[in-house]
Design a protein around this motif. Sequence first.
Motif, PDB file in Angstrom:
ATOM      1  N   ARG A 125       0.823  -1.205   0.000  1.00  0.00           N
ATOM      2  CA  ARG A 125       0.000   0.000   0.000  1.00  0.00           C
ATOM      3  C   ARG A 125       0.864   1.265   0.000  1.00  0.00           C
ATOM      4  NH1 ARG A 125      -3.272   2.315   4.982  1.00  0.00           N
ATOM      5  NH2 ARG A 125      -2.974   0.214   5.749  1.00  0.00           N
ATOM      6  N   LEU A 126       1.933   1.247   0.777  1.00  0.00           N
ATOM      7  CA  LEU A 126       2.772   2.440   0.897  1.00  0.00           C
ATOM      8  C   LEU A 126       3.456   2.798  -0.420  1.00  0.00           C
ATOM      9  CD1 LEU A 126       4.419   1.765   4.386  1.00  0.00           C
ATOM     10  CD2 LEU A 126       2.773   3.555   3.843  1.00  0.00           C
ATOM     11  N   TYR A 127       3.957   1.781  -1.109  1.00  0.00           N
ATOM     12  CA  TYR A 127       4.682   2.036  -2.356  1.00  0.00           C
ATOM     13  C   TYR A 127       3.775   1.988  -3.584  1.00  0.00           C
ATOM     14  CZ  TYR A 127       9.042   1.586   0.265  1.00  0.00           C
ATOM     15  OH  TYR A 127      10.069   1.768   1.158  1.00  0.00           O
ATOM     16  N   GLY A 128       2.579   1.439  -3.411  1.00  0.00           N
ATOM     17  CA  GLY A 128       1.674   1.320  -4.547  1.00  0.00           C
ATOM     18  C   GLY A 128       2.181   0.356  -5.596  1.00  0.00           C
ATOM     19  N   VAL A 129       2.961  -0.614  -5.160  1.00  0.00           N
ATOM     20  CA  VAL A 129       3.546  -1.598  -6.078  1.00  0.00           C
ATOM     21  C   VAL A 129       3.121  -2.992  -5.627  1.00  0.00           C
ATOM     22  CG1 VAL A 129       5.680  -2.594  -6.987  1.00  0.00           C
ATOM     23  CG2 VAL A 129       5.538  -0.129  -6.550  1.00  0.00           C
ATOM     24  N   LYS A 130       2.535  -3.748  -6.538  1.00  0.00           N
ATOM     25  CA  LYS A 130       2.127  -5.111  -6.214  1.00  0.00           C
ATOM     26  C   LYS A 130       3.367  -5.981  -5.980  1.00  0.00           C
ATOM     27  CE  LYS A 130      -0.845  -8.858  -7.854  1.00  0.00           C
ATOM     28  NZ  LYS A 130      -1.688  -9.353  -8.964  1.00  0.00           N
ATOM     29  N   GLY A 131       3.357  -6.706  -4.893  1.00  0.00           N
ATOM     30  CA  GLY A 131       4.495  -7.575  -4.573  1.00  0.00           C
ATOM     31  C   GLY A 131       5.647  -6.849  -3.913  1.00  0.00           C
ATOM     32  N   ALA A 132       5.414  -5.614  -3.480  1.00  0.00           N
ATOM     33  CA  ALA A 132       6.494  -4.839  -2.853  1.00  0.00           C
ATOM     34  C   ALA A 132       7.000  -5.526  -1.584  1.00  0.00           C
ATOM     35  CB  ALA A 132       6.008  -3.430  -2.529  1.00  0.00           C
ATOM     36  N   TYR A 133       6.070  -6.014  -0.776  1.00  0.00           N
ATOM     37  CA  TYR A 133       6.451  -6.640   0.493  1.00  0.00           C
ATOM     38  C   TYR A 133       7.325  -7.869   0.266  1.00  0.00           C
ATOM     39  CZ  TYR A 133       5.847  -8.814   5.117  1.00  0.00           C
ATOM     40  OH  TYR A 133       6.060  -9.391   6.347  1.00  0.00           O
ATOM     41  N   ALA A 134       6.915  -8.708  -0.685  1.00  0.00           N
ATOM     42  CA  ALA A 134       7.693  -9.916  -0.986  1.00  0.00           C
ATOM     43  C   ALA A 134       9.083  -9.550  -1.504  1.00  0.00           C
ATOM     44  CB  ALA A 134       6.957 -10.774  -2.013  1.00  0.00           C
ATOM     45  N   THR A 135       9.137  -8.521  -2.337  1.00  0.00           N
ATOM     46  CA  THR A 135      10.430  -8.083  -2.889  1.00  0.00           C
ATOM     47  C   THR A 135      11.341  -7.562  -1.789  1.00  0.00           C
ATOM     48  OG1 THR A 135       9.332  -7.469  -4.953  1.00  0.00           O
ATOM     49  CG2 THR A 135      11.532  -6.580  -4.586  1.00  0.00           C
ATOM     50  N   ILE A 136      10.771  -6.780  -0.881  1.00  0.00           N
ATOM     51  CA  ILE A 136      11.557  -6.220   0.226  1.00  0.00           C
ATOM     52  C   ILE A 136      12.103  -7.334   1.115  1.00  0.00           C
ATOM     53  CG2 ILE A 136      11.358  -4.887   2.372  1.00  0.00           C
ATOM     54  CD1 ILE A 136       9.422  -3.032   0.834  1.00  0.00           C
ATOM     55  N   LEU A 137      11.264  -8.323   1.408  1.00  0.00           N
ATOM     56  CA  LEU A 137      11.716  -9.445   2.236  1.00  0.00           C
ATOM     57  C   LEU A 137      12.809 -10.244   1.531  1.00  0.00           C
ATOM     58  CD1 LEU A 137       8.412 -10.851   3.802  1.00  0.00           C
ATOM     59  CD2 LEU A 137      10.098  -9.332   4.842  1.00  0.00           C
ATOM     60  N   THR A 138      12.651 -10.426   0.230  1.00  0.00           N
ATOM     61  CA  THR A 138      13.658 -11.163  -0.541  1.00  0.00           C
ATOM     62  C   THR A 138      14.998 -10.435  -0.524  1.00  0.00           C
ATOM     63  OG1 THR A 138      11.940 -12.055  -2.006  1.00  0.00           O
ATOM     64  CG2 THR A 138      14.218 -12.141  -2.799  1.00  0.00           C
ATOM     65  N   LEU A 139      14.945  -9.129  -0.742  1.00  0.00           N
ATOM     66  CA  LEU A 139      16.177  -8.337  -0.710  1.00  0.00           C
ATOM     67  C   LEU A 139      16.795  -8.353   0.691  1.00  0.00           C
ATOM     68  CD1 LEU A 139      15.091  -5.281  -2.899  1.00  0.00           C
ATOM     69  CD2 LEU A 139      16.797  -7.013  -3.488  1.00  0.00           C
ATOM     70  N   GLY A 140      15.937  -8.343   1.710  1.00  0.00           N
ATOM     71  CA  GLY A 140      16.439  -8.428   3.082  1.00  0.00           C
ATOM     72  C   GLY A 140      17.155  -9.742   3.341  1.00  0.00           C
ATOM     73  N   ALA A 141      16.583 -10.829   2.825  1.00  0.00           N
ATOM     74  CA  ALA A 141      17.214 -12.144   2.988  1.00  0.00           C
ATOM     75  C   ALA A 141      18.562 -12.193   2.269  1.00  0.00           C
ATOM     76  CB  ALA A 141      16.292 -13.235   2.445  1.00  0.00           C
TER      77      ALA A 141
END
Length: 323
Positions: free
Chosen positions: A174-190
Amino acid sequence: KILMTTDLVCGLLCLAISFITNDSLMIAALIFANIVQAIAFGFSRPANKAIITEVVEKEEIVTYNAHLELVLQVVSVCSPVFSFLVLQFASLHMTLLLDALTFFIAFVLVAFLPKEEAKVQERKQFTEKDIFSDIKDGLAYIWHQKEIFFLLLVASSVNFFFAAFEFLLPFSNRLYGVKGAYATILTLGAIGSILGALVANKMKSSMRILLFLLLLAGIGVFIMGLPLPPYLSFSGNLVCEFFVTIFDIHVFSQVQTKVEDDYLGRVLSTIYTLAVLFMPIAKGLMTWLPSVRMESFLLIGAGVILFSLLAQLVAKQLQSKKQ
């Protein structure tokens, strides 16, 4: 004994639940199992860190912790895929049996760990008074070990900011307005955590470096709130997790190498307890305030940066007094 007991209890519990056929009872049993496993984890986590000093040489602890963190991060990335495959091709009962098997394997592996020669102690009944006495002795030890006390205070306090950060992440889409943003952020964090684990043992460990790592982690969080292209903002979590992983590895390594064996378990338990105490405070504050906005990343990042700078000043004062 703590590790073996927790593994055995959890294994037997999963095994017993796997034979339940009633759906209502199964749901209740799974809830109960989660509670028991959470309690067991509270005991096994510090015990796991404490036992490392018995099987790993002091000079190898940083390398061991780095390799351990690397394995844990790789497993955390792979486990959802494995779990999906298990659930696709196996029933819940089979999954519980598999879970029980992993606990029993862990039990056997711990049983075969090399053990230090046991100290001869007078056998006596363990009472409630002894528990409080141990806690008191542990806190007194931490208080008198100023460097350990400061390290514990820093590691626990900064968890307040990262708990708020973790609260915010699920709202990323919701914050970034990008679908899959959360999954991408978690992946980059990993990915950041894996990279951090790879280089952690190549860095020197000092208070100045540890606090500088925190500052860089704060910059990573701050980046996520800047008006940048989405994927560039997402990379802030990679930066954050990279430096947080190195920080965590060296913090625990310092505790494991500098704290006397008799007090190690109590010190580690204190670290985990303080870290957990800050989490509900931070998340409660984030819930109460209108915090689900991009500016929150900036505030949290700035908080970590300012905290690390303040800690640097305090560390310098402590060092000057020591000299």
